[in-house]
Design an enzyme around this catalytic site. Structure first.
Site, short mmCIF file in Angstrom:
data_model
loop_
_atom_site.label_atom_id
_atom_site.label_comp_id
_atom_site.label_asym_id
_atom_site.label_seq_id
_atom_site.Cartn_x
_atom_site.Cartn_y
_atom_site.Cartn_z
N ASP A 130 -79.33 22.51 -76.98
CA ASP A 130 -79.25 21.99 -75.62
C ASP A 130 -77.92 21.28 -75.36
O ASP A 130 -77.36 20.62 -76.25
CB ASP A 130 -80.42 21.02 -75.40
CG ASP A 130 -80.45 20.45 -74.01
OD1 ASP A 130 -80.62 21.23 -73.06
OD2 ASP A 130 -80.30 19.22 -73.86
N GLU A 134 -76.68 26.56 -75.12
CA GLU A 134 -76.68 26.34 -73.68
C GLU A 134 -75.33 25.71 -73.35
O GLU A 134 -75.15 24.51 -73.47
CB GLU A 134 -77.82 25.42 -73.25
CG GLU A 134 -77.92 25.31 -71.73
CD GLU A 134 -78.31 23.93 -71.23
OE1 GLU A 134 -78.64 23.80 -70.05
OE2 GLU A 134 -78.25 22.97 -72.01
#
Length: 679
Positions: free
Chosen positions: A347, A400
């Site tokens: 993330d 990401e």
């Protein structure tokens, strides 16, 4: 570390190890309990921990059930180098810090104590004194936690579960780059809101309870993988798991570590890969967590310009500190080792790469060269990927990363960051913006749909329509589609057909597959009752299932996702009609699929140039009545020697309104295997 305990060392490390005494490999002393000489840590452990390369540090740090000199109990080890006193407190000593003081191991900064008689399920914390500062902390390497809002760590045995996924793991390890040319279609899931009991709507599901219905559903829709939003322990459910307080503990909200192991095991036995969201970018400030753990900025940077995400109210890991890098990389390997997961979706990578991420001038500190790149985080990410792929064959690391940083999914040896794949946020933003336009204006935004091919093969991309696109006022796929009810669902089917035929692996967030109207709410179940509307929601769900089936079945749709030779435009310049046509090509030069997409609600008779003089069979049409469409289709199409689109031969088709069609060449070898269009 997989099947081997060998630790990859660079040349300088090998030279250092030559000077380590032969006894350094011993497990350690079995001296009397609660004495300064009691330890399960060897000199070799201390060496690797200090260097930041003890990839299985979780086997020594934290709370471990052991037997020493005939006594069963728990050995506790915690890193707090600046503390003056540390004690382990728990339900086994009435939370009395005088009962079990810990011994400090110089110069490592580790504190250790063996407490006989303590067993699995015991609650504990560390009481840490640094001068006048006294805090009680959960274990940074605790394997289990109390159910929030309670905050104690729980002694757990992660080795008692009996796994049955050996065949899956062996296949994964036998070809560690199989995913490059394999279908990867990911169903993104938030466990707490995928489905809840109608009888107890406020009760969160258990990992075991959700296993069968989730797996049956994923298989029915044809996905290859599930991706779980963070399942590490987090204090606030509303963070969706992205503010992690216990990196090594699966959240107890949904059950025990063994329950989550069962879920992963069952997925593997049913041919489904498991990816989890992993959050090494930041951590929350809760008082029982890592913030100023030993009274100093231990895991974070002291300077808030380096160590704080003000937008998120969180702190940033100190990637320049050996022990912190070790803590994070060891945690990544921990999920592969103890929980058999197949991949980590990392993330907020962009926030790690840039020192000025979401900061104003004066709120950040340039690197030593005066630039905005976070050199320490970059080196951490490279080491993470090298070690993860070196230790566990076939696992995925997915970034990401929302910027144009070069080489995110390229090997470290070639100057990249070493991730397996990267989310294509540019494709997602462009396509969703285009689809929100009224069809009459789409011709003025044609380049939003063609631009992605300019960079589609610069990285190994995943095409994501994730949870972030259906929250915070962004609406939903169906809700944002212009037009009447029919046009909304036709556009959703068209969007997914375009997505599944575009180069790149696929990811779709739960609820998008059947067209949920409401934005996702982490505190409510998906609106499964919508599936009673068969022509709309049910039809969209069937469309996604068939797209997954085709994607897995047709090599041309997945075999060269990351190669420019796997894609060829037929016509990308029909901007006034808002139509697109292109080829997807397999390794076999005769295996290709023609895709024609029409982003207007008007059926269009079109002549399309094709690469060879053979008939074509329509194998998919998003406008099929089976999906709730109007039934504009083509069936088998005769090819003529009429030049079009720069090719000597062509076919004439009827492009359905707000529809996409796939055509496959008819050959004697595959004619009997061509798909029939659903009725």
């Amino acid at each position: 570390m997989g099947k081997s305990d060998k630790i990859p060392l660079d040349e300088s490390t090998e030279n250092e190890l030559e000077r380590v005494p032969e006894s350094a490999a011993d497990v350690g002393s079995c001296a009397p309990r609660n004495s300064a000489s009691t330890t399960i840590l060897s000199d070799f452990d201390y060496y690797l921990l200090g260097e930041g390369r003890h990839w299985k540090s979780y086997e020594k740090l934290g709370a471990h059930l052991v037997e020493l000199e005939g006594q069963k109990g728990v050995n506790f080890v915690v890193w707090a180098p600046n503390a003056t006193n540390v004690s382990v407190i728990g339900d086994f000593n009435d939370w009395d810090s005088r009962q079990n003081p810990m011994w400090k191991r110089y110069p490592s900064g580790l504190w250790e104590v063996f407490v006989p008689g303590v067993g699995e399920g015991s609650l504990y914390k560390y009481r840490i004194e640094t001068g006048d500062i006294v805090t009680e902390r959960a274990d940074p390497i605790g394997f289990r936690s109390e159910v929030a809002p309670l905050t104690a760590s729980v002694v757990a045995d992660l080795d008692k579960y009996e796994w049955h996924d050996q065949e899956w793991i062996a296949a994964r390890e036998s070809d560690d780059v199989a995913w490059l040319r394999s279908p990867v279609s990911i169903y993104e899931v938030h466990l707490g809101s995928w489905a809840r009991s109608e009888t107890f709507p406020n009760k969160l599901p258990n990992y075991r309870e959700i296993a069968k219905p989730l797996i049956d559903y994923v298989k029915k829709l044809g996905y290859t993988h599930v991706e779980f939003l963070p399942i590490s322990e987090h204090p606030l459910l509303a963070s969706w798991g992205y503010q992690v307080i216990g990196m090594y503990a699966v959240t107890s909200r949904y059950g025990s570590p063994e329950d989550f192991m069962y879920l992963v095991d069952q997925c593997h036995q049913n041919g489904i890969g498991v990816i989890i969201d992993w959050v090494p970018a930041h951590f929350p400030k809760d008082s029982h967590g890592l913030r100023r753990f030993d009274g100093t900025a231990l895991y974070e940077y002291e300077d808030s310009r380096l160590g704080e995400h003000r937008d998120w109210g969180t702190l940033i890991f100190n990637y320049g500190r050996n022990e912190v890098r070790n803590y994070l990389i060891s945690n990544a390997l921990f999920w592969f080792d103890k929980y058999h997961v197949d991949g980590l979706r990392v993330d907020a990578v962009a926030s790690m790469l840039y020192l000025d991420y979401s900061r104003k001038p004066g709120e950040w500190v340039p690197n030593k060269y005066g630039g905005r790149e976070n050199l320490e985080a970059i080196e951490f990410l490279k080491e993470l990927n090298v070690v993860a792929h070196g230790q566990y064959k076939g696992v995925l690391t997915i970034a990401e990363e929302s910027t144009s940083w070069s080489g995110v999914s390229r090997p470290v040896c070639d100057g990249g960051l070493g991730f397996s794949m990267k989310w294509n946020m540019g494709w997602m933003n462009d396509v969703l913006r285009y689809c929100r336009e009224d069809p009459i204006y789409r011709k003025y935004h044609h380049d939003q749909m063609t631009f992605s091919i300019m960079y589609a093969f610069s990285e190994n991309f995943v095409l994501p329509i994730s949870h972030d696109e259906v929250v915070h006022g962004k609406g939903t796929i169906i809700g944002n589609a212009p037009g009447d009810l029919w046009q909304k669902f036709a556009l959703a089917r068209l969007l997914y057909g375009y997505m599944w035929s575009h180069p790149g692996k696929k990811l779709l967030f739960m609820g998008c597959e059947f067209g949920q109207w409401k934005e996702w709410n982490f505190d409510e179940s998906l609106d499964w009752a919508l599936l009673r509307y068969d022509d709309t929601h049910g039809g969209l769900q069937r469309c996604v299932a068939d797209l997954n089936q085709l994607y897995r079945q047709e090599r041309a749709l997945h075999e060269r996702d990351f190669e420019s030779s796997g894609f060829e435009w037929i016509n990308c310049s029909s901007w006034e009609e808002s139509t697109f046509s292109f080829l997807r090509k397999a390794v076999d030069p005769q295996d290709h699929i023609l895709v024609v997409a029409n982003f207007t609600p008007v059926p269009r008779r079109k002549r399309i140039g094709v690469p060879e003089l053979v008939d074509y069979q329509e194998i998919f049409c998003s406008d099929a009545p089976f999906y709730g469409g109007s039934g504009v289709g083509n069936g088998r199409v005769v090819c003529n020697a009429l030049s079009c689109d720069g090719r000597a031969q062509s076919i004439e088709i009827l492009a359905p309104p707000l529809g996409v069609s796939f055509f496959k060449p008819v050959r004697s070898s595959n004619e009997s295997q061509l798909n029939e269009l659903p009725d």
